[in-house]
Design a protein around this motif. Sequence first.
Motif, PDB file in Angstrom:
ATOM      1  N   PHE A 128       0.829  -1.200   0.000  1.00 46.80           N
ATOM      2  CA  PHE A 128       0.000   0.000   0.000  1.00 46.80           C
ATOM      3  C   PHE A 128       0.866   1.253   0.000  1.00 46.80           C
ATOM      4  CE2 PHE A 128       0.762  -1.135   4.376  1.00 46.80           C
ATOM      5  CZ  PHE A 128       0.851   0.047   5.090  1.00 46.80           C
ATOM      6  N   ASP A 129       0.277   2.336  -0.473  1.00 53.06           N
ATOM      7  CA  ASP A 129       0.980   3.618  -0.492  1.00 53.06           C
ATOM      8  C   ASP A 129      -0.031   4.742  -0.552  1.00 53.06           C
ATOM      9  OD1 ASP A 129       0.696   4.758  -3.449  1.00 53.06           O
ATOM     10  OD2 ASP A 129       1.078   2.618  -3.640  1.00 53.06           O
ATOM     11  N   VAL A 130       0.400   5.910  -0.126  1.00 54.38           N
ATOM     12  CA  VAL A 130      -0.352   7.151  -0.361  1.00 54.38           C
ATOM     13  C   VAL A 130       0.396   7.904  -1.445  1.00 54.38           C
ATOM     14  CG1 VAL A 130      -0.994   9.386   0.613  1.00 54.38           C
ATOM     15  CG2 VAL A 130      -1.427   7.284   1.904  1.00 54.38           C
ATOM     16  N   SER A 131      -0.323   8.303  -2.479  1.00 52.10           N
ATOM     17  CA  SER A 131       0.319   8.880  -3.658  1.00 52.10           C
ATOM     18  C   SER A 131      -0.129  10.317  -3.896  1.00 52.10           C
ATOM     19  CB  SER A 131      -0.008   8.044  -4.896  1.00 52.10           C
ATOM     20  OG  SER A 131       0.513   8.652  -6.052  1.00 52.10           O
ATOM     21  N   LEU A 132       0.875  11.174  -4.141  1.00 58.21           N
ATOM     22  CA  LEU A 132       0.642  12.548  -4.581  1.00 58.21           C
ATOM     23  C   LEU A 132       1.106  12.729  -6.023  1.00 58.21           C
ATOM     24  CD1 LEU A 132       1.897  14.405  -1.359  1.00 58.21           C
ATOM     25  CD2 LEU A 132      -0.366  13.445  -1.831  1.00 58.21           C
ATOM     26  N   VAL A 133       1.319  11.605  -6.715  1.00 56.56           N
ATOM     27  CA  VAL A 133       1.754  11.664  -8.115  1.00 56.56           C
ATOM     28  C   VAL A 133       0.712  12.364  -8.979  1.00 56.56           C
ATOM     29  CG1 VAL A 133       2.361  10.263 -10.136  1.00 56.56           C
ATOM     30  CG2 VAL A 133       3.216   9.627  -7.876  1.00 56.56           C
ATOM     31  N   PRO A 233       7.129  13.017   3.597  1.00 57.58           N
ATOM     32  CA  PRO A 233       8.240  12.142   3.190  1.00 57.58           C
ATOM     33  C   PRO A 233       7.869  10.685   2.945  1.00 57.58           C
ATOM     34  CG  PRO A 233       8.467  12.839   5.485  1.00 57.58           C
ATOM     35  CD  PRO A 233       7.377  13.669   4.894  1.00 57.58           C
ATOM     36  N   ARG A 234       6.721  10.225   3.453  1.00 61.73           N
ATOM     37  CA  ARG A 234       6.334   8.820   3.225  1.00 61.73           C
ATOM     38  C   ARG A 234       5.399   8.652   2.031  1.00 61.73           C
ATOM     39  NH1 ARG A 234       5.535   5.678   9.048  1.00 61.73           N
ATOM     40  NH2 ARG A 234       7.631   6.107   9.848  1.00 61.73           N
ATOM     41  N   ALA A 235       4.990   9.726   1.418  1.00 62.90           N
ATOM     42  CA  ALA A 235       4.069   9.638   0.281  1.00 62.90           C
ATOM     43  C   ALA A 235       4.840   9.650  -1.032  1.00 62.90           C
ATOM     44  CB  ALA A 235       3.081  10.807   0.312  1.00 62.90           C
ATOM     45  N   SER A 243      11.139   3.477  -3.197  1.00 66.34           N
ATOM     46  CA  SER A 243      11.917   2.974  -2.064  1.00 66.34           C
ATOM     47  C   SER A 243      11.471   3.538  -0.726  1.00 66.34           C
ATOM     48  CB  SER A 243      13.402   3.266  -2.279  1.00 66.34           C
ATOM     49  OG  SER A 243      13.634   4.662  -2.360  1.00 66.34           O
ATOM     50  N   THR A 244      10.975   4.760  -0.702  1.00 69.94           N
ATOM     51  CA  THR A 244      10.568   5.375   0.563  1.00 69.94           C
ATOM     52  C   THR A 244       9.063   5.483   0.713  1.00 69.94           C
ATOM     53  OG1 THR A 244      10.683   7.594  -0.413  1.00 69.94           O
ATOM     54  CG2 THR A 244      12.679   6.765   0.657  1.00 69.94           C
ATOM     55  N   SER A 245       8.314   4.918  -0.235  1.00 65.42           N
ATOM     56  CA  SER A 245       6.886   5.228  -0.276  1.00 65.42           C
ATOM     57  C   SER A 245       5.962   4.022  -0.350  1.00 65.42           C
ATOM     58  CB  SER A 245       6.588   6.142  -1.464  1.00 65.42           C
ATOM     59  OG  SER A 245       7.424   7.287  -1.436  1.00 65.42           O
ATOM     60  N   THR A 246       6.497   2.813  -0.568  1.00 65.32           N
ATOM     61  CA  THR A 246       5.679   1.608  -0.598  1.00 65.32           C
ATOM     62  C   THR A 246       5.825   0.868   0.720  1.00 65.32           C
ATOM     63  OG1 THR A 246       5.935   1.379  -2.993  1.00 65.32           O
ATOM     64  CG2 THR A 246       5.231  -0.568  -1.788  1.00 65.32           C
TER      65      THR A 246
END
Length: 265
Positions: A128-133, A233-235, A243-246
């Motif tokens: 899972f991830d939170v995305s701001l892409v 930083p975690r999104a 590497s820092t977001s999943t």
Amino acid sequence: MTRCLTHVALRSLALLFLLPAAWSATFTMTNNCGNTVWPGLLSGAGTAPLSTTGFALAHGASATVDAPASWSGRMWARTLCAEDATGKFTCTTGDCGSGGVQCNGRGAAPPATLVEFTLDGSGGMDFFDVSLVDGYNLPMLVVPQGGAAASAGNGSKCLATGCLVDLNGACPADLKVMAASTGTGAAADESAVACRSACEAFGSPQYCCSGAYGNPNTCRPSTYSQFFKNACPRAYSYAYDDSTSTFTCAAGTNYAITFCPTITR
């Protein structure tokens, strides 16, 4: 005959124990925003649909949605929504274009803060991830819940993630989305309601990680993506921010999703 039937039953039971477990999950969504939001839910291709694809969530309210085993998809919150005189339902941010509260297989129009899940994936793990892409419209926090999350040891990536910062006011001017308030006169001045990604704002390959920039070696963080990354930083801030977001948890974990958690500005 009875002995044969008993033998068959025992063999069937043994086979059941040999089959891989099929883990489902429960998502609990809570709205801490000052106004109603309308969560949207989109299942991935080839994934069983959820019981709902959109609903209203009042300030302070919570709702649960169960997901079947191996479900994948995304969720987000629509804001500033209303029906027009013809009954058509639209939202200023995160609109899915269905014309109704249910999104019916349609995704969020950017910019929108997204949470993405793949349940019971590779190695029996949830991803899972939170995305701001695709940009940002409101703060969001995702917290793993239950025994699988509680038993995660040191070094585990079964961690809370999200974006806790209100970015709309601080958004760079060329990314900022403005909308008129509901006031009159001076009170009707426009306010920032969302923050676009550089890809949406400018459409260039270097920001969209497309064409010659379609791999992690050539598509690098930009000044704009760093704005999002520094704040959250975690999104995910751009397409190759893995590497820092999943994050990963053992299958069978439940998840609490909070829109507008306690935030900083």
